[in-house]
Design a protein around this motif. Structure first.
Motif, PDB file in Angstrom:
ATOM      1  N   ALA A 210       6.236   9.301 -13.943  1.00 15.13           N
ATOM      2  CA  ALA A 210       6.725   9.543 -12.580  1.00 15.13           C
ATOM      3  C   ALA A 210       6.302   8.417 -11.644  1.00 15.13           C
ATOM      4  O   ALA A 210       7.089   7.946 -10.820  1.00 15.13           O
ATOM      5  N   ALA A 211       5.052   7.978 -11.755  1.00  8.15           N
ATOM      6  CA  ALA A 211       4.557   6.912 -10.881  1.00  8.15           C
ATOM      7  C   ALA A 211       5.277   5.594 -11.143  1.00  8.15           C
ATOM      8  O   ALA A 211       5.559   4.824 -10.216  1.00  8.15           O
ATOM      9  N   LEU A 212       5.617   5.325 -12.401  1.00 11.12           N
ATOM     10  CA  LEU A 212       6.206   4.036 -12.761  1.00 11.12           C
ATOM     11  C   LEU A 212       7.629   3.877 -12.247  1.00 11.12           C
ATOM     12  O   LEU A 212       8.118   2.746 -12.149  1.00 11.12           O
ATOM     13  N   VAL A 213       8.306   4.963 -11.909  1.00 10.76           N
ATOM     14  CA  VAL A 213       9.648   4.847 -11.325  1.00 10.76           C
ATOM     15  C   VAL A 213       9.575   4.125  -9.982  1.00 10.76           C
ATOM     16  O   VAL A 213      10.379   3.225  -9.689  1.00 10.76           O
ATOM     17  N   THR A 214       8.606   4.484  -9.158  1.00  9.27           N
ATOM     18  CA  THR A 214       8.421   3.814  -7.864  1.00  9.27           C
ATOM     19  C   THR A 214       7.991   2.366  -8.059  1.00  9.27           C
ATOM     20  O   THR A 214       8.461   1.461  -7.345  1.00  9.27           O
ATOM     21  N   VAL A 215       7.096   2.128  -9.020  1.00 12.55           N
ATOM     22  CA  VAL A 215       6.654   0.754  -9.299  1.00 12.55           C
ATOM     23  C   VAL A 215       7.833  -0.097  -9.761  1.00 12.55           C
ATOM     24  O   VAL A 215       7.994  -1.246  -9.329  1.00 12.55           O
ATOM     25  N   ALA A 216       8.683   0.444 -10.646  1.00  8.09           N
ATOM     26  CA  ALA A 216       9.851  -0.293 -11.126  1.00  8.09           C
ATOM     27  C   ALA A 216      10.817  -0.591  -9.983  1.00  8.09           C
ATOM     28  O   ALA A 216      11.408  -1.682  -9.916  1.00  8.09           O
ATOM     29  N   THR A 217      10.975   0.361  -9.075  1.00  6.83           N
ATOM     30  CA  THR A 217      11.833   0.132  -7.903  1.00  6.83           C
ATOM     31  C   THR A 217      11.316  -1.038  -7.074  1.00  6.83           C
ATOM     32  O   THR A 217      12.088  -1.897  -6.616  1.00  6.83           O
ATOM     33  N   PHE A 218      10.001  -1.094  -6.875  1.00  7.15           N
ATOM     34  CA  PHE A 218       9.377  -2.193  -6.142  1.00  7.15           C
ATOM     35  C   PHE A 218       9.615  -3.530  -6.844  1.00  7.15           C
ATOM     36  O   PHE A 218       9.999  -4.526  -6.213  1.00  7.15           O
TER      37      PHE A 218
ATOM     38  N   PRO B  90       0.813  -1.228   0.000  1.00  8.12           N
ATOM     39  CA  PRO B  90       0.000   0.000   0.000  1.00  8.12           C
ATOM     40  C   PRO B  90       0.841   1.271   0.000  1.00  8.12           C
ATOM     41  O   PRO B  90       0.478   2.259  -0.660  1.00  8.12           O
ATOM     42  N   LEU B  91       1.972   1.243   0.715  1.00  5.16           N
ATOM     43  CA  LEU B  91       2.850   2.423   0.736  1.00  5.16           C
ATOM     44  C   LEU B  91       3.424   2.681  -0.647  1.00  5.16           C
ATOM     45  O   LEU B  91       3.493   3.836  -1.098  1.00  5.16           O
ATOM     46  N   MET B  92       3.843   1.624  -1.342  1.00  9.73           N
ATOM     47  CA  MET B  92       4.387   1.786  -2.694  1.00  9.73           C
ATOM     48  C   MET B  92       3.349   2.415  -3.621  1.00  9.73           C
ATOM     49  O   MET B  92       3.652   3.337  -4.390  1.00  9.73           O
ATOM     50  N   ILE B  93       2.108   1.919  -3.553  1.00  9.68           N
ATOM     51  CA  ILE B  93       1.036   2.452  -4.401  1.00  9.68           C
ATOM     52  C   ILE B  93       0.768   3.921  -4.058  1.00  9.68           C
ATOM     53  O   ILE B  93       0.608   4.761  -4.957  1.00  9.68           O
ATOM     54  N   PHE B  94       0.729   4.226  -2.771  1.00 12.13           N
ATOM     55  CA  PHE B  94       0.496   5.617  -2.340  1.00 12.13           C
ATOM     56  C   PHE B  94       1.599   6.542  -2.840  1.00 12.13           C
ATOM     57  O   PHE B  94       1.331   7.638  -3.360  1.00 12.13           O
ATOM     58  N   LEU B  95       2.861   6.114  -2.713  1.00 11.49           N
ATOM     59  CA  LEU B  95       3.982   6.951  -3.140  1.00 11.49           C
ATOM     60  C   LEU B  95       4.003   7.115  -4.665  1.00 11.49           C
ATOM     61  O   LEU B  95       4.359   8.184  -5.170  1.00 11.49           O
TER      62      LEU B  95
ATOM     63  N   LEU C 144      12.095  10.970  -5.716  1.00  7.70           N
ATOM     64  CA  LEU C 144      11.925  11.055  -4.263  1.00  7.70           C
ATOM     65  C   LEU C 144      10.959  10.008  -3.710  1.00  7.70           C
ATOM     66  O   LEU C 144      11.277   9.352  -2.709  1.00  7.70           O
ATOM     67  N   PRO C 145       9.759   9.800  -4.295  1.00  4.40           N
ATOM     68  CA  PRO C 145       8.893   8.737  -3.772  1.00  4.40           C
ATOM     69  C   PRO C 145       9.533   7.350  -3.848  1.00  4.40           C
ATOM     70  O   PRO C 145       9.348   6.528  -2.936  1.00  4.40           O
ATOM     71  N   ALA C 146      10.298   7.090  -4.906  1.00  8.57           N
ATOM     72  CA  ALA C 146      10.998   5.802  -5.016  1.00  8.57           C
ATOM     73  C   ALA C 146      12.035   5.669  -3.905  1.00  8.57           C
ATOM     74  O   ALA C 146      12.201   4.583  -3.323  1.00  8.57           O
ATOM     75  N   VAL C 147      12.716   6.759  -3.590  1.00  3.76           N
ATOM     76  CA  VAL C 147      13.706   6.743  -2.509  1.00  3.76           C
ATOM     77  C   VAL C 147      13.028   6.497  -1.164  1.00  3.76           C
ATOM     78  O   VAL C 147      13.516   5.715  -0.327  1.00  3.76           O
ATOM     79  N   LEU C 148      11.898   7.161  -0.935  1.00  8.14           N
ATOM     80  CA  LEU C 148      11.165   6.954   0.320  1.00  8.14           C
ATOM     81  C   LEU C 148      10.699   5.504   0.457  1.00  8.14           C
ATOM     82  O   LEU C 148      10.762   4.921   1.552  1.00  8.14           O
ATOM     83  N   TYR C 149      10.237   4.929  -0.646  1.00  6.33           N
ATOM     84  CA  TYR C 149       9.834   3.517  -0.610  1.00  6.33           C
ATOM     85  C   TYR C 149      11.029   2.622  -0.269  1.00  6.33           C
ATOM     86  O   TYR C 149      10.920   1.715   0.567  1.00  6.33           O
TER      87      TYR C 149
END
Length: 389
Positions: free
Chosen positions: A212-220, A45-50, A83-88
Motif C-alpha cells: 500500500a505504501a509503495l503505490v504512493t512512492v511509485a506515484t512520486f 515529507p508529505l509523500m512519506i507521511f501519506l 487514496l494517499p497517492a491521489v492526495l499526493y
C-alpha cells in the motif's frame, strides 16, 4: 503564456545561441517539463507521511477484521492504497481544494456504499463488485487529473498522457512490490538464522502494508521522472507485442483444431479474458509507429488476432450461457468480451487506414468511459440483479 508559447520562446533563444531548431525545441520541452515537475515545498515529507498513512490504514483494515473475505481485501485495501497517492498528486499538481475534496470523498464513499450490500453464498457478485470497483476509481482519477498532468494540447492528447501516467505508475508499483517481497524474505530468513523468533502474523501485515505504501512512492517517482520523451509503457508495449502475436496465434489454432475440452472450458475462457485484457492494455499504451516497419505490422497483427480470438471466445461463452444458464460470472465475462470486441473494432479502422494520431488516440482512450460505466454497473447493480449471490 501557454506551454507552446514558452517552448517557442525558449527555443528561439537557444537557436540564437547556435543550436539547430530540433535541438532547441527538444531542450525547451525538457526545461518546461522539469519546471512543471519541480518539487514543491514540503512535497517529499508529505509523500512519506501519506505512504506511511496507507500502510497504517491497511494494517487497521486487517486488524479490525474488515478484510475477512477476499472480496473485502480488494474492496478496502485497493482504495486505501490509492487514496494517499491521489492526495499526493492533488498537492503536487496544485489541484483545487474543491476538486481534491470531491475526489477524496469518492474514494471513501464508493467502497463504503458497496460494503453495505449483503453477500450470500457463493459470493460471486461480491467478488465481481470488489474487482470492478478499482476500475471505476482509476477512471475517475484519470479524468479528473488529466488537465493537471498535461496542461498543453487537446483533450484527447491530455487523456493519452494521463493514461500513460497511470500505466507507468502501475508498472513501477509492481516492480517495487516485487523488490519489497524479496527484502521481506531476506529479513525473515536473516531473523531465523540469528535465532530471532518473529510473530507469525508479522508477514501477513508487513507485506500488504508495504504494498500500500509503495503505490504512493511509485506515484512520486513517476511524476518526478516525466522529463523523458519515451515512456516505459510504450517501450514495454513494443517489446511484448510480437510475443503476444505468437501467443494469440497459438490460442486461435488451439481453439479451432482441438476438441473435447469442455471440462476445462471455464478455466480456458478465464485465461483468454486475462489475455485479451492485457492485449487491450498493450494497444492502449502503444506509440505511433511508421508504416511498413516491424512494430507497425506486429501491432496490426495483434489487433487482428485479438478480434478473431474474442469472436471465438464469445461463441463458446454464448454456448455456455444457453446450455447451463445465466450466472453472474458468465454474464460479466460475456459483456466484458463483447465490450473488448467493440473496442477493437473501433480501433481497427483507424489502424489500417492510418488515421491521424489524435484520431487513433480518441479510438483507444475514448472507449474507457464505456468500461468505467460497465464496471459501475457490476459494482452497484449486479448484486441487486442476482440477489446478492
Amino acid at each position: 503564456m501557454t506551454n507552446r508559447e514558452q517552448i517557442r520562446e525558449t527555443a528561439s533563444q537557444l537557436m540564437e545561441a547556435g543550436l539547430s531548431e530540433d535541438e532547441a525545441t527538444l531542450i525547451a520541452k525538457r526545461r518546461l517539463r522539469s519546471s512543471e515537475t519541480a518539487m514543491r515545498s514540503g512535497e517529499l515529507p508529505l509523500m512519506i507521511f501519506l505512504a506511511l498513512l496507507a500502510a497504517i490504514a491497511v494494517r487497521i483494515i486487517f486488524f479490525t477484521g474488515m478484510a475477512e473475505h477476499s472480496s473485502d481485501v480488494i474492496r478496502w485495501v485497493v482504495p486505501s492504497a490509492l487514496l494517499p497517492a491521489v492526495l499526493y498528486l492533488c498537492y503536487a499538481l496544485q489541484v483545487s481544494k474543491k476538486e481534491t475534496l470531491f475526489l477524496s470523498l469518492l474514494f471513501i464513499l464508493l467502497p463504503l456504499l458497496s460494503s453495505f450490500y449483503p453477500s450470500i453464498e457463493p459470493h460471486h457478485t461480491a467478488f465481481l463488485a470488489a474487482g470492478h470497483l478499482p476500475v471505476v476509481l482509476m477512471y475517475i482519477m484519470i479524468r479528473m487529473l488529466e488537465p493537471y498532468l498535461e496542461k498543453d494540447g487537446s483533450k484527447i492528447m491530455k487523456r493519452k498522457k494521463a493514461v500513460e501516467f497511470a500505466g507507468e505508475t502501475a508498472i513501477f508499483s509492481v516492480l517495487m512490490m516485487l523488490g519489497w517481497v524479496v527484502m521481506c524474505a531476506l529479513f525473515f530468513q536473516a531473523s531465523s538464522l540469528m535465532g530471532i523468533d518473529l510473530d507469525e502474523n508479522t508477514e501477513t501485515w508487513l507485506i500488504p502494508s508495504g504494498f500500500a505504501a509503495l503505490v504512493t512512492v511509485a506515484t512520486f517517482v513517476v511524476l518526478k521522472g516525466r522529463e523523458g520523451e519515451r515512456r516505459i509503457t510504450s517501450f514495454l508495449s513494443s517489446v511484448f507485442t510480437p510475443l503476444f502475436d505468437v501467443l494469440l496465434l497459438l490460442f486461435i489454432l488451439f481453439m479451432i483444431f482441438t476438441s473435447g475440452i469442455e471440462s476445462d472450458m471455464r478455466e480456458l475462457l478465464i485465461l483468454m479474458d486475462g489475455i485479451l485484457i492485457l492485449v487491450v492494455l498493450l494497444i492502449l499504451f502503444s506509440s505511433d509507429q511508421k508504416k511498413r516497419t516491424l512494430p507497425y505490422h506486429a501491432l496490426s497483427l495483434l489487433i487482428a488476432c485479438a478480434i478473431a480470438l474474442d469472436i471465438i471466445a464469445l461463441i463458446y461463452m454464448s454456448g455456455r450461457l444457453i446450455s447451463s444458464g445465466i450466472t453472474p460470472n458468465k454474464s460479466a465475462g460475456f459483456v466484458l468480451n463483447l465490450l473488448i470486441l467493440i473496442h477493437l473494432l473501433i480501433i481497427a479502422p483507424h489502424r489500417f487506414r492510418s488515421s491521424s494520431e489524435e484520431g487513433m488516440e480518441q479510438a483507444k482512450t475514448g472507449f474507457l468511459f464505456i468500461y468505467a460505466i460497465w464496471a459501475f454497473q457490476v459494482v452497484f447493480f449486479f448484486p441487486l440483479l442476482f440477489q446478492f449471490k
